[in-house]
Structures are given as C-alpha cells and as structure tokens.
Design a protein around this motif. Structure first.
Motif, mmCIF file in Angstrom:
data_model
loop_
_atom_site.group_PDB
_atom_site.id
_atom_site.type_symbol
_atom_site.label_atom_id
_atom_site.label_comp_id
_atom_site.label_asym_id
_atom_site.label_seq_id
_atom_site.Cartn_x
_atom_site.Cartn_y
_atom_site.Cartn_z
ATOM 1 N N PRO A 194 44.822 25.287 34.409
ATOM 2 C CA PRO A 194 43.851 24.213 34.432
ATOM 3 C C PRO A 194 42.507 24.618 34.548
ATOM 4 N N ALA A 197 41.558 26.310 31.070
ATOM 5 C CA ALA A 197 41.345 25.156 29.886
ATOM 6 C C ALA A 197 40.497 24.356 30.267
ATOM 7 N N LYS A 198 39.798 23.961 31.423
ATOM 8 C CA LYS A 198 38.678 23.391 31.566
ATOM 9 C C LYS A 198 37.336 23.993 31.130
ATOM 10 N N LEU A 242 47.556 20.171 33.778
ATOM 11 C CA LEU A 242 46.611 20.348 32.567
ATOM 12 C C LEU A 242 45.742 19.223 32.427
ATOM 13 N N ALA A 245 42.068 19.414 33.148
ATOM 14 C CA ALA A 245 41.147 20.175 32.438
ATOM 15 C C ALA A 245 40.311 19.162 31.575
#
Length: 413
Positions: A194, A197-198, A242, A245
């Motif tokens: 995560p 992704a962020k 996720l 994110a």
C-alpha cells in the motif's frame, strides 16, 4: 451528461459493491458475445485496446485507434447493441511499443498514440510510462514514470479540443513478466505494498498538476494471477489494505489486471476492496477456443481444426515461445489448452480462419441435444437457447458469456 465510469467510481468509494468489466480483446466473437450480454443486462461495458495491439502503425492487429472503434461499432450494430453502453479504453498507452528506440523518439511516438486514441473517442486512458527505453533501466522510478505520463496526459487533454467530458486517466502498472507474475515462497502472489501504491499515486498527482482531478484509477496487484497451467485464486478473506493508498483521493478507484479464471465470488470481493475496474481478456478467448474445440469433436471430421491450429502455431512460434515451458508433450498441451491462451494470436491467420469457417459450415441446421450434451455443459446449452443466431453461433456466444457473467455481479444501477 451521464458519466458511467465516474458513477462506478463514486459508488464504489461510497462502499457499494460496484464495478465494471473491461473486456480486453479484439476477437469478434468475444466482442459480440460480451456486447450482447451487456445489452441483455442493461449494463455499460468497457472495451479496451492495448498499445501494442492497436496503434497509429496498426499494431499486431493492423488496426488504428479510429479503426478499432469503427470495428467494434460495426459488431454492435450487427448485433443490435446500443453503442452508447460501450466505453472505449486504452491500455498501457505509452512508449512500450517503441522501447527499442531512444526515449525522446519513443515518447514522440507515444504522443501520437495517445492523441489518436483520444481523438478517435477513447475516454478511459491508462497511461503507462514505467518501462525504460534504450539505455534506461527496465523499470523506471515513480518520478520519471509520472513525469512522462503527465506529458502524455496533456496531449490527451489537448486532443479533446475543449471537451474533456468522460476523460479519465488510469495510472500505475503491475505488468507481470512472460508466463505470469512470480509466486513467493508460499506459492502465493504478493499484493502491491500500500505504501508503494500511495507513493505512485502521489507522484502522478504532483506531475499532473491541474489534471490530477482527471485521475480516476490506480493499477495495483491484489494478489490474483494465472500462469499457463495454474490459477492463483485470491482468498476471500484477504484484505491487502490497498484502499489505504487512495486516502485523500475520493475520485480514484483501484484497477485489477489479470483477474481471469478467478472464482465467481472473487469479483464482488474485489469490488469491496476498492477494485471498481476489473479487466478480463484471455479467459474469454479461452472460452471461445473451448467452444470451437467442442464443436470440432462432434464435427464430421473430428480434430480437423485442432490439427490446423497445431500446424499454424508450430510454423510461427513467436507468440508462444518463452511463455510455455516443458517437454514437447507439455508444450503441445499448453499451445492448445494453456490458460495464457497464446493461441488467441493465431485465430486471424488465414489457415485458421479457413479452418474455423469450414467447421462452422459443417453444421447444417440444429445440433441434436444428445450430441451437443457430450461436449457442452448444461449451463451452456441453457444459455444458448436464449440467444439469437444459428446453432453454432449460439453455442459460441453462450460459452463466452458464461465466462464473463461473474463480472456482471452487480444489478444495473
């Protein structure tokens, strides 16, 4: 004006199990069956083309972006499907197809690519500049990837000529290597971290500036994948967190690639986890091949089609070499029945087209139930009874639709 994609994202982020399938295929029977199912369910559907499949040079299909839209509309018109329910998406749009060039030259080709996609009418645009060109690392960092993507986003906006209604950018990438994503030590497919992704989303937001509000999707790996011989099923109790994110991004959802062959319950679960965009492709062409091979078994010349396809694939192995592994028996089985469905690249071959046409022509009139039941499931036969067209077409459409049905888990909104 209604914006189905934004509506899906809004409802999903509000907690609804809302998602839309993205059909990634140029195979005409797959497109016909998918469009007919969307029409029957009164649902929108995304039809996607990839940058190496459809581009200004024709791609491996020989079709330009404008030509692809005309092609899909022609199928829809023939099937009496409302064009307005079709949303066109471009997948992995960037310099990938020209990575053998220096970055400047490849990016110039990519600018033409995205201009042509948006000018033709594509509105769901996945910008992917994550892979390096000549002299660059194979995978680029977030900063350079986002900068190049923002460059292409500006081209897209300019191509809209002042009307950006419906334009939605998807960013990020989880491109598996040939043969599928690699399993970890526990034989599982690890989801995207995560935090990573962020960071990817933040980098794109910074680079996009005023265009950041047009970002509507982030591609991440939820832990679903398939190899030529196996499916990595996502545990229903898994939550890779996720959605974390997307904190601070209420207009963005998650996008999942390689969702093919998952258990039906997985797709609704993915929607709960924030995956409002769910891609499918090989599972549908796999179903198409299943239908043809089933018919091949009960035709007057059993096995004729499979024999032709073996000759075609053996004579031109570039689409499956490197994707399939093992001894000759294993390779032959994967060529025809592998979940990667590399056989899909060979259906447009003239010899394959002639063999499929001969197979279709071999069936005159209804196919007796006692014969059809030996190669088709009861579910396929039942669905075929509800469809139009000749008996062969109905069976092909039914086989494909049953593979697509789990993606339409939500009632029409």
């Amino acid at each position: 004006m209604s914006d189905p994609l934004r509506d899906i994202v809004t409802r999903n982020r509000a907690g609804a199990r809302a998602a839309i399938p993205s059909v990634c295929s140029a195979q005409p029977d797959v497109l016909r069956a998918s469009l007919l199912r969307a029409e029957a369910l009164d649902r929108s559907v995304v039809i996607e083309a990839t940058s190496n499949q459809v581009n200004q040079d024709g791609g491996y299909t020989g079709i330009t972006p404008a030509g692809f839209i005309d092609y899909v509309h022609g199928i829809a018109d023939q099937a009496r499907v409302d064009r307005d329910r079709i949303i066109f998406g471009g997948d992995h749009l960037g310099p990938q197809a020209w990575r053998s060039m220096p970055a400047d030259a490849a990016m110039e080709k990519a600018r033409v690519l995205v201009n042509d996609y948006v000018s033709a009418g594509f509105r769901k645009i996945h910008l992917d500049c994550s892979e390096g060109c000549v002299g660059e690392p194979a995978q680029l960092g977030d900063a350079l990837t986002a900068s190049r993507s923002a460059d292409l986003a500006q081209v897209c906006v300019e191509a809209c000529d002042g009307n950006t209604d419906g334009l939605l950018f998807v960013v990020g990438t989880e491109v598996p290597p040939p043969g599928g994503a690699r399993a970890d030590e526990e034989d599982d497919i690890p989801p995207t971290d995560p935090a990573a992704a962020k960071a990817t989303l933040a980098a794109h937001g910074d680079s996009f500036g005023s265009m950041a509000s047009m970002i509507g999707g982030l591609v991440v790996q939820p832990g679903v994948e398939f190899s030529p011989t196996d499916v990595h099923h996502m545990p229903l109790d898994r939550d890779p967190h996720l959605l974390d994110a997307l904190e601070g991004w209420p207009g963005v959802c998650l996008e999942a690639h390689s969702t093919d062959y998952q258990y039906p319950e997985v797709f609704a679960r993915l929607a709960e986890l924030g995956f409002a965009f769910q891609k499918v492709g090989p599972a549908l062409t796999f179903a198409y091949r299943e239908a043809l091979y089933a018919l091949d078994k009960i035709s007057p010349m059993p096995g004729a089609l499979e024999g032709v396809m073996e000759q075609v694939m053996s004579a031109d192995p570039k689409y499956w070499t490197g994707h399939y592994h093992g001894d000759e028996a294993a390779l032959r089985h994967q060529r025809h029945f592998g979940l990667a469905d590399r056989i899909r690249y060979y259906w447009p071959n003239p010899a394959a087209l002639a063999a499929v046409a001969a197979l279709r022509d071999a069936f005159n009139g209804p196919i007796p139930d006692r014969i059809a039941q030996t190669v088709f499931s009861e579910a396929v036969l039942t669905r075929a009874e509800t469809l139009g067209g000749d008996p062969v077409q109905r069976l092909i459409d039914a086989q494909i639709q049953l593979a697509l049905d789990p993606y339409f888990f939500e009632e029409a909104a």
